[in-house]
Design a protein around this motif. Structure first.
Motif, PDB file in Angstrom:
ATOM      1  N   ALA A 196       5.620  -7.002  -7.786  1.00  0.00           N
ATOM      2  CA  ALA A 196       4.590  -5.999  -7.443  1.00  0.00           C
ATOM      3  C   ALA A 196       3.113  -6.314  -7.980  1.00  0.00           C
ATOM      4  O   ALA A 196       2.069  -6.206  -7.396  1.00  0.00           O
ATOM      5  CB  ALA A 196       5.032  -4.606  -8.217  1.00  0.00           C
ATOM      6  N   VAL A 231       1.919  -8.860  -5.366  1.00  0.00           N
ATOM      7  CA  VAL A 231       1.227  -7.948  -4.108  1.00  0.00           C
ATOM      8  C   VAL A 231       0.111  -7.286  -4.232  1.00  0.00           C
ATOM      9  O   VAL A 231      -0.563  -7.464  -3.454  1.00  0.00           O
ATOM     10  CB  VAL A 231       2.471  -7.112  -3.764  1.00  0.00           C
ATOM     11  CG1 VAL A 231       2.074  -6.220  -2.525  1.00  0.00           C
ATOM     12  CG2 VAL A 231       3.855  -7.660  -3.386  1.00  0.00           C
ATOM     13  N   TRP A 245      -2.863   1.796  -9.132  1.00  0.00           N
ATOM     14  CA  TRP A 245      -1.315   1.493  -8.597  1.00  0.00           C
ATOM     15  C   TRP A 245      -0.882   0.377  -9.832  1.00  0.00           C
ATOM     16  O   TRP A 245       0.156   0.563 -10.401  1.00  0.00           O
ATOM     17  CB  TRP A 245      -1.252   0.942  -7.205  1.00  0.00           C
ATOM     18  CG  TRP A 245       0.149   0.482  -6.892  1.00  0.00           C
ATOM     19  CD1 TRP A 245       0.730  -0.758  -6.824  1.00  0.00           C
ATOM     20  CD2 TRP A 245       1.179   1.348  -6.818  1.00  0.00           C
ATOM     21  NE1 TRP A 245       1.965  -0.498  -6.426  1.00  0.00           N
ATOM     22  CE2 TRP A 245       2.364   0.816  -6.440  1.00  0.00           C
ATOM     23  CE3 TRP A 245       1.207   2.930  -6.639  1.00  0.00           C
ATOM     24  CZ2 TRP A 245       3.525   1.290  -6.100  1.00  0.00           C
ATOM     25  CZ3 TRP A 245       2.189   3.508  -6.374  1.00  0.00           C
ATOM     26  CH2 TRP A 245       3.523   2.865  -5.932  1.00  0.00           C
ATOM     27  N   ILE A 296      11.527   0.722  -1.253  1.00  0.00           N
ATOM     28  CA  ILE A 296      10.575   0.172  -0.677  1.00  0.00           C
ATOM     29  C   ILE A 296       9.192   0.948  -0.313  1.00  0.00           C
ATOM     30  O   ILE A 296       8.100   0.687  -0.414  1.00  0.00           O
ATOM     31  CB  ILE A 296      10.998  -0.609   0.716  1.00  0.00           C
ATOM     32  CG1 ILE A 296      11.907  -1.766   0.223  1.00  0.00           C
ATOM     33  CG2 ILE A 296       9.974  -1.288   1.477  1.00  0.00           C
ATOM     34  CD1 ILE A 296      12.756  -2.264   1.296  1.00  0.00           C
ATOM     35  N   THR A 317       5.394   0.547  -2.077  1.00  0.00           N
ATOM     36  CA  THR A 317       4.476   0.196  -1.071  1.00  0.00           C
ATOM     37  C   THR A 317       3.612   1.572  -0.666  1.00  0.00           C
ATOM     38  O   THR A 317       3.109   1.509   0.640  1.00  0.00           O
ATOM     39  CB  THR A 317       4.882  -0.287   0.197  1.00  0.00           C
ATOM     40  OG1 THR A 317       5.991   0.283   0.956  1.00  0.00           O
ATOM     41  CG2 THR A 317       5.545  -1.656   0.150  1.00  0.00           C
ATOM     42  N   HIS A 325       1.016   2.518  -2.044  1.00  0.00           N
ATOM     43  CA  HIS A 325      -0.503   2.328  -1.964  1.00  0.00           C
ATOM     44  C   HIS A 325      -0.998   1.736  -0.335  1.00  0.00           C
ATOM     45  O   HIS A 325      -1.997   2.189  -0.072  1.00  0.00           O
ATOM     46  CB  HIS A 325      -1.157   1.358  -2.891  1.00  0.00           C
ATOM     47  CG  HIS A 325      -0.072   0.070  -3.178  1.00  0.00           C
ATOM     48  ND1 HIS A 325       1.203  -0.008  -3.198  1.00  0.00           N
ATOM     49  CD2 HIS A 325      -0.537  -1.102  -2.989  1.00  0.00           C
ATOM     50  CE1 HIS A 325       1.615  -1.254  -3.232  1.00  0.00           C
ATOM     51  NE2 HIS A 325       0.472  -1.764  -3.277  1.00  0.00           N
ATOM     52  N   ILE A 326       0.055   0.884  -0.023  1.00  0.00           N
ATOM     53  CA  ILE A 326      -0.318   0.391   1.432  1.00  0.00           C
ATOM     54  C   ILE A 326      -0.206   1.366   2.395  1.00  0.00           C
ATOM     55  O   ILE A 326      -1.020   1.641   3.487  1.00  0.00           O
ATOM     56  CB  ILE A 326       0.996  -0.602   1.940  1.00  0.00           C
ATOM     57  CG1 ILE A 326       0.591  -2.074   0.757  1.00  0.00           C
ATOM     58  CG2 ILE A 326       0.711  -1.170   3.294  1.00  0.00           C
ATOM     59  CD1 ILE A 326       1.652  -2.989   1.048  1.00  0.00           C
ATOM     60  N   TYR A 327       0.634   2.332   2.363  1.00  0.00           N
ATOM     61  CA  TYR A 327       0.785   3.459   3.188  1.00  0.00           C
ATOM     62  C   TYR A 327      -0.444   4.483   2.837  1.00  0.00           C
ATOM     63  O   TYR A 327      -1.170   4.820   3.834  1.00  0.00           O
ATOM     64  CB  TYR A 327       1.838   4.491   2.745  1.00  0.00           C
ATOM     65  CG  TYR A 327       2.088   5.704   3.625  1.00  0.00           C
ATOM     66  CD1 TYR A 327       2.511   5.694   4.755  1.00  0.00           C
ATOM     67  CD2 TYR A 327       1.826   6.852   3.056  1.00  0.00           C
ATOM     68  CE1 TYR A 327       2.442   6.882   5.514  1.00  0.00           C
ATOM     69  CE2 TYR A 327       1.863   8.041   3.921  1.00  0.00           C
ATOM     70  CZ  TYR A 327       2.223   8.181   4.977  1.00  0.00           C
ATOM     71  OH  TYR A 327       2.366   9.141   5.897  1.00  0.00           O
ATOM     72  N   LEU A 376      -0.405  -4.401   7.576  1.00  0.00           N
ATOM     73  CA  LEU A 376       0.589  -4.215   6.352  1.00  0.00           C
ATOM     74  C   LEU A 376       1.552  -3.053   6.557  1.00  0.00           C
ATOM     75  O   LEU A 376       2.743  -3.483   6.378  1.00  0.00           O
ATOM     76  CB  LEU A 376      -0.406  -4.084   5.299  1.00  0.00           C
ATOM     77  CG  LEU A 376      -1.201  -5.279   4.870  1.00  0.00           C
ATOM     78  CD1 LEU A 376      -1.845  -5.104   3.976  1.00  0.00           C
ATOM     79  CD2 LEU A 376      -0.333  -6.513   4.737  1.00  0.00           C
ATOM     80  N   ARG A 377       1.342  -2.181   7.143  1.00  0.00           N
ATOM     81  CA  ARG A 377       2.005  -0.985   7.317  1.00  0.00           C
ATOM     82  C   ARG A 377       3.035  -1.418   8.390  1.00  0.00           C
ATOM     83  O   ARG A 377       4.239  -0.855   8.147  1.00  0.00           O
ATOM     84  CB  ARG A 377       1.193   0.336   7.645  1.00  0.00           C
ATOM     85  CG  ARG A 377       2.195   1.720   7.949  1.00  0.00           C
ATOM     86  CD  ARG A 377       2.723   1.824   7.027  1.00  0.00           C
ATOM     87  NE  ARG A 377       3.688   3.103   7.185  1.00  0.00           N
ATOM     88  CZ  ARG A 377       4.561   3.789   6.321  1.00  0.00           C
ATOM     89  NH1 ARG A 377       4.912   2.987   5.460  1.00  0.00           N
ATOM     90  NH2 ARG A 377       5.590   4.594   6.691  1.00  0.00           N
ATOM     91  N   VAL A 397       5.652  -3.316   6.650  1.00  0.00           N
ATOM     92  CA  VAL A 397       6.828  -2.475   5.830  1.00  0.00           C
ATOM     93  C   VAL A 397       7.716  -1.736   6.884  1.00  0.00           C
ATOM     94  O   VAL A 397       8.908  -1.552   6.591  1.00  0.00           O
ATOM     95  CB  VAL A 397       6.012  -1.560   4.936  1.00  0.00           C
ATOM     96  CG1 VAL A 397       6.854  -0.497   4.032  1.00  0.00           C
ATOM     97  CG2 VAL A 397       5.071  -2.200   3.857  1.00  0.00           C
TER      98      VAL A 397
END
Length: 464
Positions: free
Chosen positions: A196, A199, A238, A275, A279, A281-283, A356-357, A360
């Motif tokens: 983490a 990433v 995060w 997952i 993720t 924060h990416i969302y 990135l989204r 995932v």
């Protein structure tokens, strides 16, 4: 008939009565292309199968022989085997009653008003684990139901659900036993935090690259700095959250590993939810970028209609003509110019976070495809087709045994088994799709307009 029309030829057909009685004739799946005479032939074959099956009482004798008669005897496995089966049936009655009571109690709790309050209802509708548990709960209710199956299809559905549950739980127990050996849970927890952090560091480096001159592109510096610092602050939050949860990660994984005893599909859904949480924060980055990009796209399209003397009629849902004064055109020109020059900076951030989204989403999609495969695959029917192919009949074929003048024609009737593809297509279990099934055209349109794709898990419709 022979050459003499008054003299009829005798045809003797030999067949295994037990196999015909145990088999079930399946009509053609493609009814649109089949001709009428083929349907008549199928009905005749079905009548033959039903006629032989009604003579079941003729074969229900208690005689047992090791000789050739064992091949055509109704109780081919012997009276001893049938007694064991009957004892198992009698012993399963109280177990099914207890299981039915427990399932009705659990279903009552699930349908209670407690789960309709906001936090619980939100989690139940968004987490794929809750959806899979509800799906398996329906399967258990079907299996433990005291209502007898009326048709062959209902019987096969119950058997497929039972075997699917059995194999799912067996694979889950194997996974659980593997996780708890050699302290693999501890090693996984020790690996999770560094991954983490790595990433998060890669995302920070990516944002620093975007805040400069990415690929030699000249961006709007003010907007670029604002967006970059905004996303960097979220990454900092995060990382702080992950390190705050690090002392409890091993304990959480230890209890999560116990859920594998409910089945491999439940463990895979929990992995998908983990997952999604890791993720998140990416969302959030994707949602921020998509909303900002979508706002500018719709703003530019609206202002472009202003230049052409058009406007969008909300009531009639169409574009109508409209006259604008000089002030409105001047303000519209200023806003159009500002949005147009700020669009490349926003579009670049949107493009990066959308990729990135999508990465995932692809990982989660592969997990859910595996879950749907385990849920929908008719394992009992496939095993039955492999071991007792005559039970699933697509028709019959005849082989000439003896053909001589003056003697009856002797034919051997054999059963044509159903193909594996037809077995899967006929007895495939219904599943629940995890994401809306958009076409490629609709997906590309959503990506271009900045609409959200594949939102968080929501309750899908039943897919046959």
């Amino acid at each position: 008939h022979s050459n003499n029309p008054k003299e009829e030829e005798i045809i003797l057909v030999y067949y295994d009565q037990r196999k015909v009685m145990l088999s079930h004739l399946h009509p053609p799946l493609d009814t649109a292309t089949s001709a009428d005479h083929e349907a008549d032939d199928a009905s005749k074959l079905s009548a033959i199968f039903d006629t032989v099956a009604k003579s079941k009482i003729l074969f229900m004798t208690d005689r047992y022989d090791d000789g050739p008669i064992k091949l055509t005897h109704w109780q081919s496995d012997g009276v001893e085997a049938s007694i064991i089966v009957e004892l198992m049936k009698q012993a399963s009655v109280p177990a099914c009653m207890l299981l039915t009571f427990l399932l009705s109690l659990i279903s009552g709790i699930c349908r209670s008003r407690v789960l309709k309050f906001w936090p619980l209802s939100f989690l139940w509708s968004k987490l794929s684990t809750c959806e899979q548990l509800g799906h398996r709960l329906q399967h258990l209710q079907v299996i433990s139901s005291n209502k007898k199956a009326q048709t062959q299809t209902q019987l096969m559905r119950k058997a497929n659900i039972f075997v699917s549950l059995l194999i799912d739980v067996a694979l889950g127990i194997l996974l659980m036993s593997w996780l708890y050996r050699k302290n693999r849970i501890g090693h996984l927890a020790d690996t999770l935090i560094p991954v983490a952090d790595h990433v998060a560091e890669e995302l920070q480096d990516l944002l620093q690259w975007l805040m400069g001159a990415p690929a030699g592109l000249k961006m709007n510096r003010a907007l670029d700095q604002v967006l970059g610092r905004f996303f960097l602050y979220h990454i900092h939050l995060w990382i702080s959250y992950i390190h705050l949860m690090s002392p409890f990660i091993e304990m959480i994984l230890w209890y999560v590993g116990l859920s594998a005893c409910l089945g491999l599909t439940v463990a895979l859904c929990i992995l998908s939810d983990i997952i999604a949480l890791l993720t998140f924060h990416i969302y959030c980055f994707y949602v921020y970028g998509a909303r900002l990009y979508c706002l500018k796209i719709y703003g530019l399209s609206s202002l472009w209609r202003l230049f052409r003397g058009k406007k969008w009629n909300v009531l009639r849902q169409r574009v109508d003509s409209c006259s604008y004064d000089l002030d409105q055109l001047f303000i519209g020109t200023l806003l159009f110019t500002i949005l147009l020059f700020l669009l490349p900076t926003t579009a670049l951030y949107y493009l990066v976070f959308t990729l990135l989204r999508l990465l995932v989403v692809i990982v989660q999609g592969l997990i859910h495809l595996l879950v749907d495969l385990i849920d929908s695959l008719p394992l009992y029917s496939i095993i039955l087709r492999l071991c007792r192919s005559y039970r699933l009949a697509a028709g019959v074929k005849f082989r000439v045994l003896e053909q001589q003048d003056g003697k009856p024609l002797r034919l051997l009737m054999q059963i044509n088994p159903l193909s594996y593809g037809s077995v899967v297509q006929t007895y495939r279990l219904p599943t629940y799709s995890c994401y809306p099934k958009d076409s490629w055209t609709s997906l590309c349109k959503k990506l271009f307009l900045g609409e959200l794709i594949y939102p968080w898990k929501h309750k899908g419709e039943k897919q046959d």
